[in-house]
Every structure is written in structure tokens, then in C-alpha cells.
Motif scaffolding. Sequence first.
Motif, PDB file in Angstrom:
ATOM      1  N   ARG A 291       0.826  -1.203   0.000  1.00 49.03           N
ATOM      2  CA  ARG A 291       0.000   0.000   0.000  1.00 49.03           C
ATOM      3  C   ARG A 291       0.867   1.262   0.000  1.00 49.03           C
ATOM      4  NH1 ARG A 291      -5.126   1.380   0.597  1.00 49.03           N
ATOM      5  NH2 ARG A 291      -5.636   3.413   1.506  1.00 49.03           N
ATOM      6  N   MET A 292       1.945   1.249   0.749  1.00 44.60           N
ATOM      7  CA  MET A 292       2.844   2.385   0.768  1.00 44.60           C
ATOM      8  C   MET A 292       3.492   2.600  -0.592  1.00 44.60           C
ATOM      9  SD  MET A 292       4.702   1.868   4.474  1.00 44.60           S
ATOM     10  CE  MET A 292       5.881   3.160   4.102  1.00 44.60           C
ATOM     11  N   ALA A 293       3.801   1.493  -1.282  1.00 45.38           N
ATOM     12  CA  ALA A 293       4.464   1.592  -2.579  1.00 45.38           C
ATOM     13  C   ALA A 293       3.541   2.154  -3.653  1.00 45.38           C
ATOM     14  CB  ALA A 293       4.981   0.212  -3.009  1.00 45.38           C
ATOM     15  N   THR A 294       2.237   1.923  -3.527  1.00 46.86           N
ATOM     16  CA  THR A 294       1.274   2.384  -4.532  1.00 46.86           C
ATOM     17  C   THR A 294       0.541   3.654  -4.119  1.00 46.86           C
ATOM     18  OG1 THR A 294      -0.487   0.978  -3.595  1.00 46.86           O
ATOM     19  CG2 THR A 294       0.908   0.011  -5.308  1.00 46.86           C
ATOM     20  N   GLN A 295       0.803   4.150  -2.910  1.00 45.29           N
ATOM     21  CA  GLN A 295       0.053   5.279  -2.376  1.00 45.29           C
ATOM     22  C   GLN A 295       0.246   6.547  -3.200  1.00 45.29           C
ATOM     23  OE1 GLN A 295      -1.990   4.956   0.297  1.00 45.29           O
ATOM     24  NE2 GLN A 295      -2.709   7.051   0.010  1.00 45.29           N
ATOM     25  N   LYS A 296       1.417   6.719  -3.787  1.00 44.11           N
ATOM     26  CA  LYS A 296       1.745   7.964  -4.481  1.00 44.11           C
ATOM     27  C   LYS A 296       0.791   8.255  -5.630  1.00 44.11           C
ATOM     28  CE  LYS A 296       5.536  10.397  -6.752  1.00 44.11           C
ATOM     29  NZ  LYS A 296       6.962  10.357  -7.147  1.00 44.11           N
ATOM     30  N   TRP A 297       0.316   7.204  -6.325  1.00 44.96           N
ATOM     31  CA  TRP A 297      -0.538   7.414  -7.491  1.00 44.96           C
ATOM     32  C   TRP A 297      -1.984   7.007  -7.228  1.00 44.96           C
ATOM     33  CZ3 TRP A 297       4.169   4.823  -7.663  1.00 44.96           C
ATOM     34  CH2 TRP A 297       5.233   5.585  -8.186  1.00 44.96           C
ATOM     35  N   ARG A 298      -2.285   6.681  -5.988  1.00 43.41           N
ATOM     36  CA  ARG A 298      -3.638   6.248  -5.655  1.00 43.41           C
ATOM     37  C   ARG A 298      -4.570   7.462  -5.580  1.00 43.41           C
ATOM     38  NH1 ARG A 298      -5.136   1.472  -3.397  1.00 43.41           N
ATOM     39  NH2 ARG A 298      -2.941   1.044  -2.918  1.00 43.41           N
ATOM     40  N   ASN A 299      -5.743   7.334  -6.192  1.00 39.10           N
ATOM     41  CA  ASN A 299      -6.785   8.370  -6.135  1.00 39.10           C
ATOM     42  C   ASN A 299      -6.330   9.720  -6.688  1.00 39.10           C
ATOM     43  OD1 ASN A 299      -8.468   6.490  -4.827  1.00 39.10           O
ATOM     44  ND2 ASN A 299      -7.635   7.053  -2.830  1.00 39.10           N
ATOM     45  N   ARG A 300      -5.475   9.708  -7.711  1.00 38.81           N
ATOM     46  CA  ARG A 300      -5.031  10.967  -8.310  1.00 38.81           C
ATOM     47  C   ARG A 300      -5.719  11.252  -9.640  1.00 38.81           C
ATOM     48  NH1 ARG A 300       1.099  12.755  -6.935  1.00 38.81           N
ATOM     49  NH2 ARG A 300       0.992  12.411  -4.686  1.00 38.81           N
ATOM     50  N   LEU A 301      -6.242  10.224 -10.280  1.00 47.67           N
ATOM     51  CA  LEU A 301      -6.921  10.403 -11.559  1.00 47.67           C
ATOM     52  C   LEU A 301      -8.326   9.834 -11.474  1.00 47.67           C
ATOM     53  CD1 LEU A 301      -4.098   9.432 -14.098  1.00 47.67           C
ATOM     54  CD2 LEU A 301      -4.743  11.715 -13.310  1.00 47.67           C
ATOM     55  N   MET A 302      -9.281  10.551 -12.036  1.00 47.25           N
ATOM     56  CA  MET A 302     -10.671  10.124 -12.064  1.00 47.25           C
ATOM     57  C   MET A 302     -11.229  10.326 -13.470  1.00 47.25           C
ATOM     58  SD  MET A 302     -11.410   9.197  -8.876  1.00 47.25           S
ATOM     59  CE  MET A 302     -13.200   9.224  -8.855  1.00 47.25           C
ATOM     60  N   SER A 303     -12.369   9.710 -13.722  1.00 40.68           N
ATOM     61  CA  SER A 303     -13.071   9.919 -14.988  1.00 40.68           C
ATOM     62  C   SER A 303     -14.561  10.027 -14.693  1.00 40.68           C
ATOM     63  CB  SER A 303     -12.810   8.768 -15.963  1.00 40.68           C
ATOM     64  OG  SER A 303     -13.471   9.001 -17.199  1.00 40.68           O
ATOM     65  N   ASP A 304     -15.142  11.166 -15.063  1.00 37.63           N
ATOM     66  CA  ASP A 304     -16.558  11.417 -14.802  1.00 37.63           C
ATOM     67  C   ASP A 304     -17.398  11.183 -16.060  1.00 37.63           C
ATOM     68  OD1 ASP A 304     -15.979  12.065 -12.234  1.00 37.63           O
ATOM     69  OD2 ASP A 304     -16.302  14.233 -12.453  1.00 37.63           O
TER      70      ASP A 304
END
Length: 329
Positions: A291-304
Motif C-alpha cells: 500500500r505504501m508503494a502504490t500510495q503515491k498514485w492512488r486516487n489521483r486520476l478520475m473519470s466522470d
Amino acid sequence: MRVDDPPKVEAPGNNTQQATEPSAPLLPSYDDVISSIHEDAGESSRNPAMPAHRQSESKPSIEQPLLYSPPTIREGSSMRNAGSMTSQEFFRQLEYKRTSKGYSSSDEWLNTDARALRRFFEECNERPRVQVEVTGSHMEDRTVESEREVNGRTRRETHTRQEKVVDFKFSLDLTPFIHEKGNIYGVRPDANSEPYDIEQVVESYVKADNALKEIRIMKKAIWDYGAVRREIQHVVKQTGYPHSVAVTFPMSNDCIKVKSHSVVSRVWRHPVTSFLCFISCACLVGWPLERMATQKWRNRLMSDFVVLSAPRDYVAQHAEFIKRQISWT
């Protein structure tokens, strides 16, 4: 390797809903037949087959001018130019899979070229599938008997407990009413800061020396769900139904994910590794590290994606069908 075909999309139209079980997607492309891909033993490059129907998609032709300059990647003695490829040719160069959650890939090309990664996101940015699930239920008292040993004697006891009884359950398909085109954007970290720049997020992911890195885009269907819930509950109550009515909105095909192509990442994601971590309790350390390794890019991009039907209009269109599903004892 198995490849699922990206579905065709169609504009919203008249739809007949099914009761009891969640409605099957009304667009025939939702459950495309899975194609089997075989690699030639002597070839060094991958060449997964792509569906022929992609040539007739309603998307704008990829041969039209792109919003970004085409990247060039050298693999051995061959050149790969993502910008000049058709949609079919682009996917033939990739290893990827599709599940009910959406597209995912750990292809090396997507992990080493930002423009190819952006192209993958745009190509896979199909509207999510959303169901409107309606459940009517009430609580009933149930008498339960049990036995236990007291001073060497068996003693029978009875007690009452409440159980949930489902009177009816059905679903409506919202997917055909969702716009085909989604808007990919960077999320704002907090209310007082600028949103993340898409290009910067993608570039930072590609350049990162992280064996477990992962980037994803989560999709949302923009709608007033509270208003829909109230409208449906009102229609149900008009039938005289006296109990609780719950309205939920389960979603699928709502994620695009790219994971690291490193050997460490592939080993870590293997089912055997997960099993060994579970039985040895190594997951207590491994999962937080992941989780720490992937946290940097988590929840940074969305598509509406915008729902094209107003809540009241949508419910009015299905009101008679809803009333026919209501029953209770």
C-alpha cells in the motif's frame, strides 16, 4: 493469455427491464466473446489479437489528429509509434485483460512510455455499468430452540430473535442512459490546492523506480442519487407497501489499472504468494508495504460520466415496471 474485447457502445434508447435478477446489459457488446491468443514460439514480440469490431466503434478514428504528440519506442530492432497506430494495432502490441471491474495491464510498454500509458487510459475509458437495485424488506420475530448441558442434564431453551425477510428485489439498468464519453482529470488533493496535472501524474509514474508501483483511474457516473432514491421510494409507497425500501447503485467496469511489469511485482501478485503470505502471516508486513508503494498514485486520476436522464424522468419512465414488481405477505 486471454483477451476480452472492448465493447461497442450505443446511445441510450428504449429498454425493457428484467425483474428478480439484475438486468442483463442491453448493449450486445457488454458480453463480447473472449478471444484466445497464441504467441508463435519463435517470435520475440507479443502480438495479441484484437477484436475486429473495434474498427467500427463509434469512437473518433484514431487516425484523426491526436491531442498529444505520438511517442516512439524501440523494442529490439522494431519501432512502435503509438500515435500513428489505429486502435486495433495499438491493442495488438499490449498484454492486457478485462474483468467485470474493467481493463488492467502490466505491459512493459505502458510502464516505460507516458504517452502510450495516456493512450491506453483514453482507449479504455468506456462508461461504467450501473444498476439501480431496489429491495423491499421487513423484520420478523423468529423463535429459536437450543439445548445446553446444565449439571449433567440437557436443558432445552427457547428465545426470540429478529430476522430480515426480503419481500422483493429487482434492478433497473442505468448504463444506456450514461454518456459514452468520460472526462479524465486530476483530483484536487484538498480544497485549497490545484488539481493534479494528468501529464505530470503519468510522467511521474513512468519515471518512478518502484517495483510495486500501480496507477489507476476510477470512474464515476454523475447523478443525483439521493433524488433517485426518494423518487423510487415514493413510487413503491404508492402501491401501499408498508415496509422498508432500500435503493442501491452497484457499479462495474469502473476502473482502469496499470501495474508494474517488474519480476518482483509479478511474483507478489501471484496467487501462490498470496496464499503463502496468508498462512505465514507475512501479509501483516507485506500488504502495508504494498500500500505504501502504490500510495503515491492512488486516487489521483478520475473519470466522470454524465447521466443523460434527470432522476424524476428516469423513475417516471420505469414507474409502471416498478409497481409490477412490488409484493409482500
